[in-house]
Design a protein around this motif. Sequence first.
Motif, PDB file in Angstrom:
ATOM      1  N   VAL A 197     102.916  16.735  43.126  1.00 27.65           N
ATOM      2  CA  VAL A 197     102.516  18.204  43.171  1.00 27.65           C
ATOM      3  C   VAL A 197     102.376  18.701  44.406  1.00 27.65           C
ATOM      4  CG1 VAL A 197     100.428  19.885  42.370  1.00 27.65           C
ATOM      5  CG2 VAL A 197     101.191  17.924  41.120  1.00 27.65           C
ATOM      6  N   ASN A 198     102.946  19.896  44.923  1.00 30.05           N
ATOM      7  CA  ASN A 198     102.768  20.437  46.117  1.00 30.05           C
ATOM      8  C   ASN A 198     101.936  21.631  45.746  1.00 30.05           C
ATOM      9  OD1 ASN A 198     103.175  22.456  48.004  1.00 30.05           O
ATOM     10  ND2 ASN A 198     105.006  21.492  48.756  1.00 30.05           N
ATOM     11  N   ALA A 199     100.610  21.748  45.958  1.00 33.17           N
ATOM     12  CA  ALA A 199      99.538  22.751  45.713  1.00 33.17           C
ATOM     13  C   ALA A 199     100.084  23.787  46.231  1.00 33.17           C
ATOM     14  CB  ALA A 199      98.236  22.299  45.927  1.00 33.17           C
ATOM     15  N   THR A 200     100.360  24.059  47.733  1.00 32.85           N
ATOM     16  CA  THR A 200     100.662  25.225  48.455  1.00 32.85           C
ATOM     17  C   THR A 200     101.611  25.865  47.624  1.00 32.85           C
ATOM     18  OG1 THR A 200      99.893  24.250  50.367  1.00 32.85           O
ATOM     19  CG2 THR A 200     101.597  26.168  50.438  1.00 32.85           C
ATOM     20  N   HIS A 201     102.801  25.196  46.973  1.00 32.96           N
ATOM     21  CA  HIS A 201     104.046  25.902  46.668  1.00 32.96           C
ATOM     22  C   HIS A 201     104.023  25.791  45.120  1.00 32.96           C
ATOM     23  CE1 HIS A 201     105.232  26.605  50.711  1.00 32.96           C
ATOM     24  NE2 HIS A 201     105.300  25.515  50.864  1.00 32.96           N
ATOM     25  N   SER A 202     102.918  25.357  44.517  1.00 30.76           N
ATOM     26  CA  SER A 202     102.853  25.319  42.869  1.00 30.76           C
ATOM     27  C   SER A 202     104.147  24.791  42.424  1.00 30.76           C
ATOM     28  CB  SER A 202     102.665  26.711  42.511  1.00 30.76           C
ATOM     29  OG  SER A 202     101.403  27.162  42.812  1.00 30.76           O
ATOM     30  N   ARG A 203     104.516  23.715  42.743  1.00 30.41           N
ATOM     31  CA  ARG A 203     105.810  22.646  42.223  1.00 30.41           C
ATOM     32  C   ARG A 203     105.563  21.117  42.422  1.00 30.41           C
ATOM     33  NH1 ARG A 203     108.956  25.218  46.896  1.00 30.41           N
ATOM     34  NH2 ARG A 203     108.577  23.772  48.491  1.00 30.41           N
ATOM     35  N   VAL A 204     106.460  20.480  41.628  1.00 33.24           N
ATOM     36  CA  VAL A 204     106.519  19.141  41.858  1.00 33.24           C
ATOM     37  C   VAL A 204     107.770  18.915  42.459  1.00 33.24           C
ATOM     38  CG1 VAL A 204     104.779  18.624  39.926  1.00 33.24           C
ATOM     39  CG2 VAL A 204     107.151  19.196  39.577  1.00 33.24           C
ATOM     40  N   THR A 205     107.700  17.738  43.189  1.00 39.43           N
ATOM     41  CA  THR A 205     109.055  17.494  43.895  1.00 39.43           C
ATOM     42  C   THR A 205     108.974  15.574  44.089  1.00 39.43           C
ATOM     43  OG1 THR A 205     108.176  17.770  46.225  1.00 39.43           O
ATOM     44  CG2 THR A 205     109.672  19.470  45.173  1.00 39.43           C
ATOM     45  N   GLY A 206     109.574  14.984  44.758  1.00 34.47           N
ATOM     46  CA  GLY A 206     109.506  13.739  45.090  1.00 34.47           C
ATOM     47  C   GLY A 206     110.347  12.784  44.241  1.00 34.47           C
ATOM     48  N   SER A 207     110.474  11.582  44.340  1.00 37.88           N
ATOM     49  CA  SER A 207     111.043  10.579  43.531  1.00 37.88           C
ATOM     50  C   SER A 207     111.102  10.473  42.220  1.00 37.88           C
ATOM     51  CB  SER A 207     110.832   9.096  44.418  1.00 37.88           C
ATOM     52  OG  SER A 207     109.920   8.551  44.334  1.00 37.88           O
ATOM     53  N   ILE A 208     109.921  10.722  41.888  1.00 32.84           N
ATOM     54  CA  ILE A 208     109.488  10.643  40.427  1.00 32.84           C
ATOM     55  C   ILE A 208     110.347  11.777  39.639  1.00 32.84           C
ATOM     56  CG2 ILE A 208     107.723  10.616  38.551  1.00 32.84           C
ATOM     57  CD1 ILE A 208     105.754   9.084  40.608  1.00 32.84           C
ATOM     58  N   ALA A 209     110.061  13.212  40.277  1.00 30.59           N
ATOM     59  CA  ALA A 209     110.340  14.183  39.490  1.00 30.59           C
ATOM     60  C   ALA A 209     112.023  13.901  39.697  1.00 30.59           C
ATOM     61  CB  ALA A 209     110.339  15.345  40.642  1.00 30.59           C
ATOM     62  N   GLU A 210     112.755  13.445  40.674  1.00 26.71           N
ATOM     63  CA  GLU A 210     114.121  13.206  40.730  1.00 26.71           C
ATOM     64  C   GLU A 210     114.860  12.227  39.440  1.00 26.71           C
ATOM     65  OE1 GLU A 210     116.203  12.565  44.313  1.00 26.71           O
ATOM     66  OE2 GLU A 210     114.728  13.088  45.658  1.00 26.71           O
ATOM     67  N   LYS A 211     113.881  11.396  39.312  1.00 26.02           N
ATOM     68  CA  LYS A 211     114.196  10.103  38.170  1.00 26.02           C
ATOM     69  C   LYS A 211     114.157  10.976  36.956  1.00 26.02           C
ATOM     70  CE  LYS A 211     112.908   6.026  40.621  1.00 26.02           C
ATOM     71  NZ  LYS A 211     112.018   4.787  40.663  1.00 26.02           N
ATOM     72  N   MET A 212     112.907  11.461  36.747  1.00 27.63           N
ATOM     73  CA  MET A 212     112.987  12.471  35.378  1.00 27.63           C
ATOM     74  C   MET A 212     113.897  13.498  35.228  1.00 27.63           C
ATOM     75  SD  MET A 212     109.421  14.330  33.949  1.00 27.63           S
ATOM     76  CE  MET A 212     109.370  14.873  32.150  1.00 27.63           C
ATOM     77  N   VAL A 213     114.323  14.171  36.238  1.00 24.35           N
ATOM     78  CA  VAL A 213     115.425  15.349  36.110  1.00 24.35           C
ATOM     79  C   VAL A 213     116.685  14.502  35.782  1.00 24.35           C
ATOM     80  CG1 VAL A 213     116.109  15.669  38.331  1.00 24.35           C
ATOM     81  CG2 VAL A 213     115.638  17.618  36.874  1.00 24.35           C
ATOM     82  N   SER A 214     117.050  13.622  36.252  1.00 19.12           N
ATOM     83  CA  SER A 214     118.275  12.942  36.254  1.00 19.12           C
ATOM     84  C   SER A 214     118.320  12.468  34.512  1.00 19.12           C
ATOM     85  CB  SER A 214     118.517  11.807  36.874  1.00 19.12           C
ATOM     86  OG  SER A 214     117.497  10.768  36.539  1.00 19.12           O
ATOM     87  N   LEU A 215     117.439  12.573  33.976  1.00 11.74           N
ATOM     88  CA  LEU A 215     117.438  12.109  32.311  1.00 11.74           C
ATOM     89  C   LEU A 215     118.122  13.405  31.723  1.00 11.74           C
ATOM     90  CD1 LEU A 215     114.107  10.412  31.744  1.00 11.74           C
ATOM     91  CD2 LEU A 215     116.326   9.195  32.344  1.00 11.74           C
ATOM     92  N   PHE A 216     118.294  14.521  32.100  1.00 11.88           N
ATOM     93  CA  PHE A 216     118.468  15.756  31.261  1.00 11.88           C
ATOM     94  C   PHE A 216     119.712  16.418  31.773  1.00 11.88           C
ATOM     95  CE2 PHE A 216     113.808  15.455  31.085  1.00 11.88           C
ATOM     96  CZ  PHE A 216     113.661  15.584  29.891  1.00 11.88           C
ATOM     97  N   HIS A 217     120.335  16.986  30.893  1.00 17.47           N
ATOM     98  CA  HIS A 217     121.720  17.623  31.136  1.00 17.47           C
ATOM     99  C   HIS A 217     121.301  19.063  30.614  1.00 17.47           C
ATOM    100  CE1 HIS A 217     123.527  13.687  31.436  1.00 17.47           C
ATOM    101  NE2 HIS A 217     124.666  14.259  32.210  1.00 17.47           N
ATOM    102  N   VAL A 218     121.520  20.100  31.470  1.00 16.02           N
ATOM    103  CA  VAL A 218     121.337  21.387  30.930  1.00 16.02           C
ATOM    104  C   VAL A 218     122.688  22.103  31.139  1.00 16.02           C
ATOM    105  CG1 VAL A 218     119.031  21.309  32.079  1.00 16.02           C
ATOM    106  CG2 VAL A 218     120.980  22.511  33.367  1.00 16.02           C
TER     107      VAL A 218
END
Length: 261
Positions: free
Chosen positions: A152-173
């Motif tokens: 969690v990036n509190a300043t920018h109110s978002r999530v990033t990082g390697s865990i987020a990359e692994k999770m987003v790679s599971l989805f096709h949009v």
Amino acid sequence: MSLVGEERKAIILDQLNQEGQVKTFDLVKRLGVSSETIRRYLEELEEENRLKRVYGGAVKINLGGEEPSYLKREVLFADEKQRIGKKAATLVEDNDVIFIDDGTTPLQMIQFLMNKSHLTVLTISIPAMHQLVEYKNKDLFSGEIYFIGGKVNATHSRVTGSIAEKMVSLFHVDKAFISIDGIVLNKGITSIDAERGQLLARVIENANQTIVVTDSSKIGSTQLYRIAGWREVDIVISEVPLPKGWSQLLDEHGVEWVLAE
């Protein structure tokens, strides 16, 4: 200033939007005036907050490598962002699986999605997630919500990082709505935050259609991390028309520029 002078300044700004920088030497040859005249034009444009002078020329004003906080970004170009968000929402169809980026521009889409049926929305934006949950609890949104987890990036109110990359790679949009920090003719779309840029690159890889939503302040700016080139972009939505000199390259890559009026 004379009409001729204003026309020359417009040419300087057009070149700035295309390349992100201008050089005094090149402008002297292109406009057929002295270097002193060019320096005067650049001084006047800097006073108008249209560019930043540097040694040998000028560059597009950008955020100086520092991304404003979410709260500061929220109030910048608010009217323009709402128009862009409304236009972007018209591209969403019933049953679509969409990704909504963390930028304050794609956030404006959500209020215009309430009449869509059976949507699935993925997001890394904490405000977007809260708004979607609020609408769902009020029976204003009937779709599915997936919040991409990660650091969690509190300043920018978002999530990033390697865990987020692994999770987003599971989805096709079907459609990925991407917010950017810079867009330049010869360099594509860029991000100030390398982690965020890398995450968005993964999203784009798994999207059938990539839609960039950006206000005009980002045009001509180049930031640290290259998210994607033009071949990965399908549509750009902005509140201003396609910049002069951009049509040939965008046509070559099949990119459509949509004006949010």
